[in-house]
Design a protein around this motif. Structure first.
Motif, PDB file in Angstrom:
ATOM      1  N   ASN A 603       0.843  -1.188   0.000  1.00 55.43           N
ATOM      2  CA  ASN A 603       0.000   0.000   0.000  1.00 55.43           C
ATOM      3  C   ASN A 603       0.881   1.242   0.000  1.00 55.43           C
ATOM      4  O   ASN A 603       2.067   1.185   0.308  1.00 55.43           O
ATOM      5  CB  ASN A 603      -0.977  -0.011   1.171  1.00 55.43           C
ATOM      6  CG  ASN A 603      -2.242   0.762   0.836  1.00 55.43           C
ATOM      7  OD1 ASN A 603      -2.513   1.059  -0.328  1.00 55.43           O
ATOM      8  ND2 ASN A 603      -3.000   1.113   1.848  1.00 55.43           N
ATOM      9  N   GLN A 604       0.284   2.383  -0.325  1.00 51.64           N
ATOM     10  CA  GLN A 604       1.085   3.554  -0.673  1.00 51.64           C
ATOM     11  C   GLN A 604       1.749   4.307   0.481  1.00 51.64           C
ATOM     12  O   GLN A 604       2.848   4.839   0.311  1.00 51.64           O
ATOM     13  CB  GLN A 604       0.244   4.530  -1.515  1.00 51.64           C
ATOM     14  CG  GLN A 604       0.095   4.123  -2.960  1.00 51.64           C
ATOM     15  CD  GLN A 604      -0.665   2.841  -3.171  1.00 51.64           C
ATOM     16  OE1 GLN A 604      -1.627   2.575  -2.477  1.00 51.64           O
ATOM     17  NE2 GLN A 604      -0.229   2.022  -4.110  1.00 51.64           N
ATOM     18  N   ASP A 646      -2.459  -0.060  -8.411  1.00 55.47           N
ATOM     19  CA  ASP A 646      -2.984   1.284  -8.204  1.00 55.47           C
ATOM     20  C   ASP A 646      -2.544   2.323  -9.237  1.00 55.47           C
ATOM     21  O   ASP A 646      -1.782   3.250  -8.948  1.00 55.47           O
ATOM     22  CB  ASP A 646      -2.709   1.777  -6.777  1.00 55.47           C
ATOM     23  CG  ASP A 646      -3.735   1.214  -5.795  1.00 55.47           C
ATOM     24  OD1 ASP A 646      -4.870   0.916  -6.215  1.00 55.47           O
ATOM     25  OD2 ASP A 646      -3.402   1.064  -4.615  1.00 55.47           O
TER      26      ASP A 646
HETATM   27 CA    CA Z   1      -3.490   1.132  -2.393  1.00 57.73          CA
END
Ligand code: CA
Length: 756
Positions: A603-604, A646
């Motif tokens: 995740n970012q 993403d």
């Molecule tokens: Ca994400």
């Protein structure tokens, strides 16, 4: 005998030469990377996108039920159609989608038109997709343009060869025009973000006359009408085919009108052959992919590199069309009208401000100039900048990171659009709550009064909001400075960019939610995902001070304590509290299974963290972890990502990192140095200059930078300047299997920080 041997050798040489000559960048792309994903675990959550870079319509084989975001799952057995898609992520789902499927027999329902297939009889490339549909005994092929596509179906000999057009649920329309070998229709299906009356108008031409023409609704054939408007409308047309007879289909669509769909078809397909469209599409990819040439590394590393580069040049998608008179027009998702100018959709800035937009600014600034013009139109037509456009405004994620996207582009030198309007839009967004939580700034009055969004005022993910708003304020201040705005205005946003300090808890040395009365949230579990944070915990979000790592470092106690905090990420167990979500969200699972402690590259929020040792005099630790992440978390395989890709962000991380640098703080002109993966990378810029990254002894052992020369001069900074790179030149690295603990340790080597 000798002569025969010679002939054989000669033939081998010729064949080998032919192979090496024909291998182009797009041949290294695996479009299936990331497709082995499901709701509970994302190995990318991608689909084998068939299109051209930034095209308006993409295509994918569809293995799932209509409406299911996991539209192509590598593990699936059956294909149900070839679907036009505008889906940036399964979580956002699709809009305007419809599908086409060849079948034998009048099998038009979703269940009956499905066909078994095998990956062994599938050719998946960005510009051409082919698969053998076993139940129909048909080989299907697709090649795309920006707003159109051609399909080719090779049938067996049959009296009952058919093609199904499925215009999807939620209100669709179909009309069959047998005299023109044509079907038109529209899909209205969407996931929000569009104006009332939204339609994707499609026109489909076949090169063979129909002997059967039927419309259908839901699961029922319609008796005697070639036109139907229904909840779920479709068509099935049929003909006799001879053995290996090829039926060619031309398709285009428009968000504006049937007439514009015809214009799109005329302009992009005309009377071109399938082979010509395929070649042009291949060229379109190679034109962009060949802007970076990598040499050395393993074949798998090259495949990973180009597969990631393919993902970085897909989103946002063009939402504009070229009118008959060649003017640029777009459907406005805000007003529903057709208006002049550019428009893009399909990106969430929460993800993509980090590396995707900076990547465009370095490699593809001209397309980002169009995107900035699109943002101007978003603001003019909708009153706000979108934060998650898919299309228009979608109410997901947090932050006001359009500030980063706008500021970074201008600060990196992009010009040719009205920056003053965008600056006005940024100020508007930064000082107002929007029409929904994810547009403008939720909790803005608290933030501007108290310097943070409180934990106890029923605004979710408040600490994450505070940290991102503070960074966004930094971006606004940088842009204000660049535009020569009054010093008082610059100072206001600079002051707000220090608001991260308000959430720093000196006891835990972490960011922590804070109540309205100034007390910290209690109890506080730094391993709790969500709650005060967004899709991460305090250990992930505490580094979200892109603009002032020096300030954060000092709060944590200086170099040694800061490095200890960074090291802790990899030492701690991957424990978590998922109570906020009431279940283990896939992002948590992706951290848990990676055996990297609390590091959550899937995740970012934490993706820039590996670069932060550069700010504390221990760049070799960045080099170690970055190389490890590149090699461990990215593979050119269906399960090749370590979480949601993403919209290019997670791929842009890899592409930048493989080149040896990364934009930790968009809105500044610096890239932070990592570790170049390939022995040579040649980056061709739009201005005609080339950056050559030479690291001749880089390999999986020689991961540390021993020395670096920039244009022949010793270079000991831990960062590179954007405008220096734009001049072109050479970076010459000597790599080593052990860290050089003398390089990059001086304070003067540290990258930009507000407090430096
Ligand atoms: Ca994400």
């Amino acid at each position: 005998m000798f002569k025969k041997l010679l002939t054989t050798l000669l033939l081998m040489v010729l064949v080998n030469t032919a192979f090496s000559q024909t291998k182009t960048p797009v041949d290294y792309v695996n479009t299936l990377m990331g497709t082995d994903s499901k709701q509970s675990l994302s190995n990318g959550n991608t689909y084998p996108l068939i299109g051209v870079p930034w095209g308006m319509h993409y295509w994918t084989p569809q293995t799932a039920k209509n409406g299911d975001g996991w539209q192509y799952a590598y593990a699936a057995d059956k294909i149900v159609g070839f679907k036009q898609t505008h889906q940036p992520s399964p979580w956002m789902n699709d809009y305007g989608q419809f599908s086409i499927m060849p079948v034998l027999g009048m099998n038009f329902t979703e269940e009956k038109k499905a066909s078994w297939f095998s990956h062994k009889s599938e050719t998946a490339t960005p510009y051409y997709y082919s698969v053998y549909l076993a139940d129909a005994a048909v080989t299907a092929e697709i090649s795309p343009t920006e707003r159109a596509a051609m399909m080719r179906f090779t049938y067996p000999q049959s009296d009952s060869a058919f093609i199904v057009v499925d215009a999807f649920h939620k209100g669709s329309y179909i009309r069959i025009l047998p005299e023109q070998n044509k079907i038109i229709g529209y899909s209205t299906k969407n996931s929000g973000g569009v104006a009332a009356g939204f339609k994707n108008y499609f026109v489909i031409y076949f090169d063979k006359a129909f002997t059967t023409s039927k419309t259908w609704r839901d699961k029922t054939m319609v008796a005697d009408s070639l036109e139907i408007s229904a909840e779920h409308a479709g068509a099935i047309i049929g003909f006799k085919t001879s053995k290996r007879e090829v039926v060619t289909v031309r398709i285009a669509s428009s968000f504006i009108s049937f007439e514009q769909a015809e214009v799109n078809l005329q302009k992009e397909l005309g009377s071109k052959t399938f082979e010509a469209v395929k070649q042009e599409s291949k060229n379109a990819w190679n034109k962009q992919l060949s802007r970076i040439k990598v040499e050395g590394g393993t074949e798998d590393q090259q495949k990973t590199f180009y597969s990631c580069l393919y993902r970085t040049i897909q989103f946002p998608q063009k939402q504009y069309e070229i009118a008959r008179d060649n003017s640029i027009v777009h459907y406005s998702p805000y007003t529903g009208k057709t208006l002049a100018g550019y428009m893009f959709a399909g990106t969430g800035f929460w993800d993509t401000f980090r590396a995707l937009y900076p990547f465009l600014n370095l490699l593809y600034p001209s397309i980002n100039v169009e995107m900035q013009q699109g943002l101007i139109n978003d603001y003019k037509e909708g009153g706000w900048l979108p934060e998650w456009s898919s299309p228009g405004y979608r109410n997901v994620m947090i932050g006001n990171n359009s500030a980063s996207v706008v500021a970074d582009a201008y600060i990196k030198g992009l010009r040719g659009y009205d920056i003053e309007i965008l600056y006005e839009a940024l100020k508007h967004g930064a000082n107002n709550e929007g029409p929904m939580d994810a547009v403008g700034r939720k909790g803005v009055n608290y933030y501007n009064d108290l310097g943070y969004v409180p934990y106890d005022v029923k605004i979710n993910e408040n600490a994450a909001r505070t940290l991102e708003y503070a960074y966004d304020d930094f971006c606004i201040a940088q842009l204000a400075k660049k535009l020569g705005k009054p010093q008082s205005e610059v100072d206001l946003y600079l002051k707000r960019s220090q608001n991260y300090r308000n959430l720093f808890d000196s006891q835990s040395k972490l960011m922590r939610g804070k109540n309205k009365d100034g007390s910290f949230q209690s109890p506080f579990n730094p391993f709790k995902w969500g709650d005060a944070f967004t899709e991460g915990n305090s250990w992930h979000y505490s580094w979200s001070v892109f603009q002032d790592i020096e300030g954060l470092k000092n709060l944590m106690g200086g170099n040694n304590d800061f490095v200890k905090m960074l090291d802790s990420i990899f030492v701690m167990e991957p424990i978590f509290d998922d109570n906020y979500y009431g279940g283990t969200i896939h992002e948590i699972r992706e951290m848990q299974i990676m055996n990297m402690g609390q590091y959550a590259h899937g995740n970012q929020p934490i993706q820039h963290m590996l670069y932060l040792y550069n700010y504390a005099g221990q760049p070799w630790k960045s080099q170690f972890h970055i190389r490890n992440a590149m090699n461990k978390l990215y593979k050119p395989e269906p399960d090749g990502y370590c979480g949601d890709e993403d919209n290019g962000q997670t791929s842009a991380w890899y592409v930048f990192s493989a080149l040896g640098f990364y934009p930790v703080c968009p809105g500044t002109d610096q890239y932070i140095i990592g570790t170049p993966l390939f022995t040579k990378a040649t980056i061709s810029l739009e201005n005609g200059k080339q950056i050559i990254v030479n690291a001749p002894n880089s390999n999986d052992k020689n991961i540390y930078i021993n020395s670096l020369l920039l244009n022949g001069k010793k270079y000991d900074q831990n960062w590179l300047n954007h405008f220096e790179l734009l001049k072109g030149g050479a970076l010459n690295y000597i790599m080593s299997p052990t860290p050089n603990k003398q390089r990059g340790i001086a304070k003067t080597a540290y990258p930009f920080s507000l407090s430096k």
